[in-house]
Enzyme design. Structure first.
Site, short mmCIF file in Angstrom:
data_model
loop_
_atom_site.label_atom_id
_atom_site.label_comp_id
_atom_site.label_asym_id
_atom_site.label_seq_id
_atom_site.Cartn_x
_atom_site.Cartn_y
_atom_site.Cartn_z
N GLN A 140 0.83 -1.20 0.00
CA GLN A 140 0.00 0.00 0.00
C GLN A 140 0.87 1.25 0.00
O GLN A 140 0.35 2.37 -0.11
CB GLN A 140 -0.90 0.00 1.24
CG GLN A 140 -1.82 -1.20 1.32
CD GLN A 140 -2.51 -1.29 2.67
OE1 GLN A 140 -3.43 -0.51 2.95
NE2 GLN A 140 -2.08 -2.21 3.51
N HIS A 158 -1.36 1.34 -4.55
CA HIS A 158 -1.73 2.75 -4.39
C HIS A 158 -0.87 3.68 -5.24
O HIS A 158 -0.95 4.90 -5.09
CB HIS A 158 -1.63 3.16 -2.91
CG HIS A 158 -2.69 2.54 -2.05
ND1 HIS A 158 -2.66 2.58 -0.68
CD2 HIS A 158 -3.82 1.86 -2.38
CE1 HIS A 158 -3.72 1.94 -0.19
NE2 HIS A 158 -4.43 1.51 -1.21
N CYS A 212 0.97 17.91 -26.09
CA CYS A 212 0.05 17.82 -24.96
C CYS A 212 0.22 19.01 -24.01
O CYS A 212 -0.51 19.99 -24.10
CB CYS A 212 0.22 16.50 -24.21
SG CYS A 212 -0.99 16.30 -22.86
N GLU A 277 1.45 -3.43 17.00
CA GLU A 277 0.26 -3.52 17.82
C GLU A 277 -0.75 -4.44 17.14
O GLU A 277 -0.58 -4.80 15.98
CB GLU A 277 -0.36 -2.13 18.04
CG GLU A 277 -0.71 -1.43 16.75
CD GLU A 277 -1.12 0.02 16.96
OE1 GLU A 277 -1.01 0.50 18.09
OE2 GLU A 277 -1.56 0.65 15.98
#
Length: 310
Positions: A140, A158, A212, A277
């Protein structure tokens, strides 16, 4: 207790990259099962037998390299959190501010290096590859530290800080320029009192494709945007074939990635979570190892005494 109901894989590509699960799956993914094991010896037995390993990584891995996570109480750039800036609406409203934010993040990465966790994963992939075994990283993270560490089988769901996408022609290109455009030089300071640079849009990063010249945006998935269906198809294939899964440094609250490991666990494949954790998904998995990934992963992925390299 009801059995876990897994969302069909074909629906994953229809989900948004948000901080909360879809309402229809929220209760399904977080059902609690037996307490996971913390036996490294038992995990190593699974590791020794695995032929196709998927490693799902999140921000916690890169945090150990000093990469800002922009989460929690201290997760601010100036007076904004990431979810205030990493949206299509924010870019449409103030592209200069959003580009300052990403310019800062790109510049920060210039001084960051892969840590022991990244290196352990990359070394494991190379070593097991010589044995005819497959290791794939689904990350990610957008910082490219896995790539920098040497990981080859990498799915960056991502996107990347170092890729751009033209808002006009759609071309995606790698871009490692520092700064990415002259107008951003010296900009992007994160301190709360810093004033926006208010760079004119024509001086922001522009497309260099012939004819472009469109405005470029970071090639990252913003809040409210769909993930690339082609990448998710590859993810689905890897999840369906793996015989061992590691979930490394991820909070298991960003969807659809939070569904990946529970999907694997539901078909009986061992899943091991490595985190500082517990997470909402911890009790879905067979193993949980608490501590810095840079400490736990090298031990978990080290060469097994019975390994042979062909």
């Amino acid at each position: 207790m009801r059995p876990l109901q897994i969302v069909p894989s074909r629906l994953i590509s229809q989900l948004y990259c948000g901080l909360k699960p879809p309402a229809s799956t929220r209760n399904q993914i977080c059902l609690k099962m037996a307490r996971p094991s913390s036996s490294m010896a038992d995990f190593r037995k699974c590791f020794a037998k695995a032929k196709h390993i998927v490693i799902i990584s999140g921000a916690g891995v890169s945090a150990e390299s000093g990469v800002p996570t922009f989460r929690g109480a201290g997760g601010y750039w100036r007076k904004w959190q990431a979810q205030d800036l990493a949206t299509p609406l924010a870019f449409a409203h103030n592209p200069s501010r959003v580009w300052e934010f990403y310019h800062y993040r790109r510049e920060v990465m210039g001084s960051k290096e892969p840590n022991a966790g990244h290196r352990a994963i990359a070394e494991c992939e190379t070593r097991l590859g010589k044995q005819g075994r497959r290791v794939v990283v689904i990350t990610q993270n957008i910082d490219e530290l896995h790539r920098k560490a040497g990981t080859k089988n990498l799915l960056e769901i991502h996107g990347s800080l170092f890729k751009t996408r033209c808002t006009s022609c759609g071309i995606v290109a790698e871009n490692y320029k520092s700064p990415i455009c002259p107008a951003l030089s010296g900009k992007g300071a994160p301190e709360p009192g810093t004033q926006d640079a208010s760079i004119p849009v024509e001086k922001l990063p522009r497309c260099e494709e012939a004819g472009c010249g469109g405005l470029l945006r970071p090639h990252v998935v913003w809040f409210g945007e769909n993930l690339d269906p082609a990448i998710l198809e590859e993810v689905d294939k890897e999840l369906g074939r793996c015989d061992l899964c590691l979930v490394v440094g991820t909070s298991s609250v960003v969807y659809p990635a939070a569904m990946f490991a529970p999907q694997v666990a539901a078909r009986g494949v061992p899943v091991a979570e490595f985190n500082t954790e517990t997470t909402p998904a911890t009790n879905r998995f067979r193993f949980h190892f608490q501590g810095p990934c840079g400490t736990t992963l090298p031990e978990a992925l080290a060469r097994h005494e019975n390994e042979t390299v062909s």
